[in-house]
Motif scaffolding. Structure first.
Motif, short mmCIF file in Angstrom:
data_model
loop_
_atom_site.label_atom_id
_atom_site.label_comp_id
_atom_site.label_asym_id
_atom_site.label_seq_id
_atom_site.Cartn_x
_atom_site.Cartn_y
_atom_site.Cartn_z
N ALA A 107 0.79 -1.20 0.18
CA ALA A 107 0.15 -0.06 -0.46
C ALA A 107 1.25 1.25 0.06
O ALA A 107 1.67 1.37 0.60
CB ALA A 107 -0.93 -0.12 1.06
N ILE A 108 0.29 2.48 -0.47
CA ILE A 108 1.12 3.84 -0.07
C ILE A 108 -0.43 4.99 0.15
O ILE A 108 -1.65 5.08 -0.63
CB ILE A 108 1.21 4.42 -1.44
N LEU A 109 0.02 4.51 1.87
CA LEU A 109 -1.03 5.72 2.26
C LEU A 109 -0.44 7.07 1.82
O LEU A 109 0.43 7.25 2.01
CB LEU A 109 -0.53 5.59 3.37
N ASP A 110 -0.88 7.97 1.12
CA ASP A 110 -1.08 9.47 1.69
C ASP A 110 -1.04 10.39 2.89
O ASP A 110 -2.70 9.90 2.64
CB ASP A 110 -1.66 10.22 0.32
N GLY A 111 -0.61 11.38 3.57
CA GLY A 111 -1.06 12.63 4.87
C GLY A 111 -0.24 13.10 5.27
O GLY A 111 0.69 13.56 4.47
N GLU A 112 -0.33 13.84 6.36
CA GLU A 112 0.75 14.58 6.76
C GLU A 112 1.06 13.74 8.52
O GLU A 112 0.10 13.13 9.32
CB GLU A 112 -0.60 15.76 7.60
N ALA A 113 2.16 13.58 8.21
CA ALA A 113 3.03 13.39 9.89
C ALA A 113 2.90 14.85 11.01
O ALA A 113 3.19 15.84 10.65
CB ALA A 113 3.92 13.20 9.49
N VAL A 114 1.79 14.55 11.33
CA VAL A 114 1.60 16.01 12.82
C VAL A 114 1.86 15.48 14.36
O VAL A 114 2.56 14.26 14.69
CB VAL A 114 0.02 16.31 12.80
N VAL A 115 1.67 16.41 15.62
CA VAL A 115 1.58 16.20 17.12
C VAL A 115 0.43 16.75 16.86
O VAL A 115 0.98 17.98 16.86
CB VAL A 115 3.00 16.56 17.02
N LEU A 116 0.28 16.76 18.22
CA LEU A 116 -1.05 16.73 18.55
C LEU A 116 -0.87 17.99 19.47
O LEU A 116 -0.17 17.11 20.27
CB LEU A 116 -3.06 15.73 18.49
N ASP A 117 -1.78 18.32 20.54
CA ASP A 117 -1.96 19.16 21.17
C ASP A 117 -3.06 18.16 22.18
O ASP A 117 -3.87 17.56 21.52
CB ASP A 117 -2.04 20.78 21.23
N ASP A 118 -3.34 18.65 22.85
CA ASP A 118 -4.55 18.20 24.46
C ASP A 118 -5.74 17.86 23.82
O ASP A 118 -6.96 17.86 23.98
CB ASP A 118 -4.28 17.95 25.57
N GLN A 119 -6.09 19.42 22.61
CA GLN A 119 -7.18 19.29 21.76
C GLN A 119 -7.61 18.56 20.63
O GLN A 119 -8.70 18.85 19.96
CB GLN A 119 -7.50 20.80 22.56
N GLY A 120 -6.52 17.98 20.37
CA GLY A 120 -6.71 17.38 18.86
C GLY A 120 -5.87 18.29 18.22
O GLY A 120 -6.40 17.62 16.59
N ARG A 121 -5.61 19.02 17.80
CA ARG A 121 -5.02 19.69 16.87
C ARG A 121 -4.14 19.41 17.04
O ARG A 121 -2.70 19.55 17.81
CB ARG A 121 -5.35 22.01 17.99
N SER A 122 -3.74 19.90 15.54
CA SER A 122 -1.68 19.63 14.98
C SER A 122 -1.22 21.00 14.95
O SER A 122 -1.24 21.99 15.37
CB SER A 122 -1.30 18.83 13.37
N ASP A 123 0.23 20.68 16.08
CA ASP A 123 1.12 21.82 16.45
C ASP A 123 2.21 21.76 16.30
O ASP A 123 3.13 20.79 16.16
CB ASP A 123 0.93 21.61 18.05
N PHE A 124 2.87 22.08 14.98
CA PHE A 124 3.73 22.45 13.75
C PHE A 124 4.69 23.11 14.74
O PHE A 124 6.36 22.37 14.14
CB PHE A 124 3.20 23.17 12.67
N GLY A 125 5.05 23.26 16.15
CA GLY A 125 6.11 24.02 16.13
C GLY A 125 6.46 22.53 17.29
O GLY A 125 7.18 22.35 17.45
N ALA A 126 5.42 22.12 17.66
CA ALA A 126 5.86 20.84 19.02
C ALA A 126 6.43 20.01 17.74
O ALA A 126 7.17 18.92 17.99
CB ALA A 126 4.62 19.95 19.02
N LEU A 127 5.46 19.84 16.25
CA LEU A 127 6.37 18.64 15.37
C LEU A 127 7.74 19.03 15.17
O LEU A 127 9.00 18.04 15.19
CB LEU A 127 5.66 18.68 13.90
N GLN A 128 8.57 20.18 14.73
CA GLN A 128 9.09 20.71 14.64
C GLN A 128 10.25 20.20 16.30
O GLN A 128 11.38 19.92 15.60
CB GLN A 128 9.93 21.97 14.60
N GLN A 129 9.47 20.80 16.94
CA GLN A 129 11.20 20.92 18.06
C GLN A 129 10.78 19.13 18.57
O GLN A 129 12.34 18.73 18.57
CB GLN A 129 9.97 20.71 19.45
N SER A 130 9.91 18.17 18.81
CA SER A 130 9.91 16.71 18.37
C SER A 130 10.90 16.38 17.32
O SER A 130 12.17 15.00 17.83
CB SER A 130 8.81 15.64 18.18
#
Length: 343
Positions: A107-130
């Protein structure tokens, strides 16, 4: 526990947003010849629009703020490729392990790698930090994949089938409500205008609209559109304003966009720098110092250190000024992407 984004969007909203329960689509299986697993597929990109499209053929979902990736699965072997074609499999170990456990061979899945905050929102700053930044070496166990398309499955290339069919097959692999490191980016039953209002009220970046009847076409063709609560685009870093009082000596980044094939100065940005990020950025900039400006500079500052335009910055802004400059806030560096082009 992280809240599910669809529940986050629809809580405290008018019940009309929920729409009618969706009847399970049962499309006829496409008669596709066997095709080898592609080494890489150029992604379909969303075209920026000011307003959501209207019509029954449009499906809407949350716009995730992370790194676009394609997850290639071949009989237990996993590759995670960024939009620019870089192999980041080792940097997303949780996603890679979840892919091996999907229960499918190819399979090939297309998507977005994200880090979610405690409200379920993607946080780009947290992703970069990780990840310790775009050019860092850390692995991110906190990252998850929000999968929104299926491009290849069980020996068949699905790019020539309509989105509704691809989504039907994807939901068989990743059911709605699935938790873990690979989750379904769910379609939200709402008209685009109502969903955009809800997304902005909950601090999300915006929404994505997709033509259910469209085939998967690489590039920015208009079958997918994005509508943002705050405009965000990619610009080339062509220099920085030196400051003795600023973090790492970076008073502001000097930015450029493309116009008629050339880079043109569109302003400077000096907000949003954390201490650690500023020093890492300074190290990258020092390796790119140039003797002369890559653009025709019309700013006031004379103590600008020019650099070769190799770094790309994601800039959030609300508007353009009357003289073609950005009103902005710095967001973060991006992997290979297209520099904003002025029409």
């Amino acid at each position: 526990m992280v809240k599910r984004p669809s529940k986050l969007l629809l809580q405290d909203q008018d019940t009309s947003l929920l729409g009618r329960p969706r009847r399970r689509r049962d499309p006829s299986q496409p008669s596709l010849p066997f095709a080898p697993l592609p080494d890489r597929i150029e992604p379909c990109l969303a075209l920026l629009k000011q307003k959501p499209p209207v019509g029954p053929q449009w499906a809407f979902e949350v716009k995730w703020d992370g790194y676009r990736v394609a997850v290639h699965l071949d009989h237990g072997q996993v590759r995670i490729l960024t939009r620019g074609g870089h192999d980041w499999t080792d940097r997303f170990p949780a996603i890679a392990e979840a892919a091996r456990n999907l229960g499918v061979a190819m399979a090939i899945l297309d998507g977005e790698a994200v880090v979610l905050d405690d409200q379920g929102r993607s946080d780009f700053g947290a992703l970069q930090q990780s990840l310790d930044g775009r050019s860092g070496k850390k692995t991110s166990d906190a990252s998850i994949l929000m999968a929104f398309d299926l491009l290849y499955f069980d020996g068949h290339n699905l790019m020539g089938t309509e989105l509704a069919v691809r989504r039907h097959l994807l939901e068989n692999i990743i059911p709605r409500g699935t938790e873990g490191a690979i989750r379904l980016s769910e379609e939200v039953e709402a008209d685009g205008a109502s969903l955009l209002t809800a997304a902005c009220e909950h601090g999300l970046e915006g929404i994505i609209g997709k033509d259910r009847e469209s085939l998967y076409r690489s590039g920015r063709g208009g079958d997918w559109v994005k509508i943002k609560c705050i405009r965000s685009d990619t610009f080339a870093v062509v220099g920085y304003e030196h400051s003795l009082s600023a973090r790492a000596g970076i008073g502001a980044l000097v930015l450029a966009a493309r116009k008629d094939g050339n880079l043109v100065y569109v302003g400077s940005v000096g907000t949003g720098f954390a201490e650690s990020a500023a020093w890492k950025l300074r190290e990258q900039l020092d390796k790119l110092v140039a003797k002369k400006s890559p653009v025709n500079y019309s700013g006031r500052r004379k103590d600008v250190v020019w650099v070769r335009p190799r770094l790309l910055a994601e800039i959030e802004y609300r508007a353009w000024t009357h003289d073609g400059k950005l009103r902005h806030a710095y967001k973060g560096l991006r992997d290979a992407a297209n520099v904003y082009e002025i029409e």
